[in-house]
Design a protein around this motif. Structure first.
Motif, short mmCIF file in Angstrom:
data_model
loop_
_atom_site.label_atom_id
_atom_site.label_comp_id
_atom_site.label_asym_id
_atom_site.label_seq_id
_atom_site.Cartn_x
_atom_site.Cartn_y
_atom_site.Cartn_z
N ASP A 18 0.81 -1.23 0.00
CA ASP A 18 0.00 0.00 0.00
C ASP A 18 0.84 1.28 0.00
OD1 ASP A 18 0.83 -0.53 2.67
OD2 ASP A 18 -0.81 0.70 3.45
N ARG A 19 2.14 1.17 0.23
CA ARG A 19 3.03 2.33 0.22
C ARG A 19 3.80 2.47 -1.10
NH1 ARG A 19 4.47 4.31 5.47
NH2 ARG A 19 2.58 4.20 6.70
N GLN A 20 3.88 1.40 -1.86
CA GLN A 20 4.72 1.42 -3.06
C GLN A 20 4.25 2.45 -4.09
OE1 GLN A 20 5.24 -2.54 -4.67
NE2 GLN A 20 6.22 -3.27 -2.79
N GLU A 21 2.99 2.47 -4.42
CA GLU A 21 2.51 3.39 -5.45
C GLU A 21 2.62 4.86 -5.01
OE1 GLU A 21 1.79 4.78 -9.00
OE2 GLU A 21 2.22 2.70 -8.55
N PRO A 22 2.23 5.21 -3.78
CA PRO A 22 2.41 6.62 -3.37
C PRO A 22 3.88 7.06 -3.40
CG PRO A 22 0.92 5.50 -1.87
CD PRO A 22 1.47 4.45 -2.79
N ILE A 23 4.80 6.20 -2.97
CA ILE A 23 6.22 6.56 -2.99
C ILE A 23 6.70 6.65 -4.44
CG2 ILE A 23 8.56 5.80 -2.42
CD1 ILE A 23 7.25 6.97 0.01
N ARG A 24 6.27 5.73 -5.27
CA ARG A 24 6.63 5.77 -6.70
C ARG A 24 6.15 7.09 -7.32
NH1 ARG A 24 5.02 0.68 -7.47
NH2 ARG A 24 6.92 -0.49 -7.47
N ARG A 25 4.92 7.46 -7.01
CA ARG A 25 4.35 8.70 -7.56
C ARG A 25 5.06 9.94 -7.00
NH1 ARG A 25 -1.95 10.59 -7.20
NH2 ARG A 25 -1.66 12.46 -8.45
N LEU A 26 5.40 9.90 -5.72
CA LEU A 26 6.13 11.00 -5.10
C LEU A 26 7.52 11.15 -5.73
CD1 LEU A 26 5.78 13.14 -2.95
CD2 LEU A 26 6.44 11.45 -1.24
N ARG A 27 8.19 10.04 -5.95
CA ARG A 27 9.50 10.06 -6.60
C ARG A 27 9.39 10.65 -8.01
NH1 ARG A 27 12.56 5.19 -9.31
NH2 ARG A 27 14.60 6.18 -9.62
N LYS A 28 8.40 10.22 -8.76
CA LYS A 28 8.21 10.74 -10.12
C LYS A 28 7.95 12.25 -10.07
CE LYS A 28 5.47 10.13 -14.29
NZ LYS A 28 4.39 9.43 -14.94
N ILE A 73 12.63 11.30 0.83
CA ILE A 73 11.28 10.74 0.99
C ILE A 73 11.44 9.36 1.62
CG2 ILE A 73 10.12 12.06 -0.80
CD1 ILE A 73 10.42 9.65 -2.68
N ALA A 74 10.47 9.01 2.45
CA ALA A 74 10.57 7.74 3.15
C ALA A 74 9.20 7.23 3.56
CB ALA A 74 11.43 7.90 4.40
N PRO A 121 -1.99 8.24 2.33
CA PRO A 121 -1.39 8.53 1.02
C PRO A 121 -2.30 9.31 0.09
CG PRO A 121 -0.93 6.27 1.64
CD PRO A 121 -1.89 6.81 2.66
N GLU A 122 -3.61 9.13 0.23
CA GLU A 122 -4.54 9.85 -0.64
C GLU A 122 -4.56 11.36 -0.37
OE1 GLU A 122 -7.06 7.87 2.64
OE2 GLU A 122 -5.34 7.31 1.40
N HIS A 123 -3.94 11.80 0.73
CA HIS A 123 -3.88 13.22 1.06
C HIS A 123 -2.59 13.89 0.61
CE1 HIS A 123 -6.97 12.46 4.49
NE2 HIS A 123 -7.54 12.55 3.31
N ILE A 124 -1.73 13.17 -0.09
CA ILE A 124 -0.47 13.76 -0.55
C ILE A 124 -0.77 14.74 -1.69
CG2 ILE A 124 1.79 13.33 -1.60
CD1 ILE A 124 1.73 10.54 -0.24
N PRO A 125 -0.41 16.02 -1.53
CA PRO A 125 -0.67 17.01 -2.58
C PRO A 125 0.52 17.06 -3.57
CG PRO A 125 0.13 18.12 -0.63
CD PRO A 125 0.06 16.64 -0.30
N TYR A 126 0.55 16.11 -4.48
CA TYR A 126 1.69 15.96 -5.39
C TYR A 126 1.99 17.25 -6.16
CZ TYR A 126 1.12 11.00 -4.41
OH TYR A 126 1.01 9.79 -3.79
#
Length: 151
Positions: A18-28, A73-74, A121-126
């Protein structure tokens, strides 16, 4: 939490699903918005973005063998962390971010000196974090670091 990984991809692969996609998106988001000259690396068991020794030979004052850190990021135990040294060193930048966050995000800002914590993760304002990344160039960061931190 600290994950033993030698690359950002390996770090993400070690995370709970459940953390992989948000971290992947944050990295991108970071890679798409961070000014030229910063380098992605693994630092302190997290994905890091640093000023390499080729651009700042003095390195980090706490350990000159390390490049000058800027952003990390972590995935921590109870939240996803976005560490931005610029908001720690520049009160005007911090004030801009706090106000922009308040205007764009319905949840309360959970922030320490340089750490912005996201429990959901759904609250991350990318988009907002991308804008924050664009605010400081390598030369701006070196100047700010020398003026405010490295003394």
């Amino acid at each position: 939490m600290k994950y033993e990984a030698d690359s950002p991809e390996a770090y993400i692969d070690l995370l709970p699903e459940d953390r992989q996609e948000p971290i992947r998106r944050l990295r991108k988001c970071i890679l798409s918005n961070l000014p030229e000259g910063f380098e992605e690396t693994m630092s302190y068991g997290m994905i890091g973005y640093v000023v390499p020794h080729s651009k700042y030979p003095a390195g980090y004052h706490c350990n000159p063998e390390l490049p000058l850190p800027f952003l990390n990021i972590a995935s921590q135990k109870n939240f996803i962390a976005f560490y931005h040294s610029g908001i720690y060193a520049d009160p005007e930048l911090k004030a801009w971010f706090v106000e922009a966050y308040r205007e764009r995000v319905p949840t309360k800002l959970d922030m320490g000196k340089s750490c912005i914590r996201f429990k959901k993760p759904e609250h991350i304002p990318y988009e907002l974090l991308g804008a924050l990344c664009r605010k400081i160039s390598v030369s701006d960061w070196i100047q700010l670091y020398e003026e405010k931190i490295s003394r």
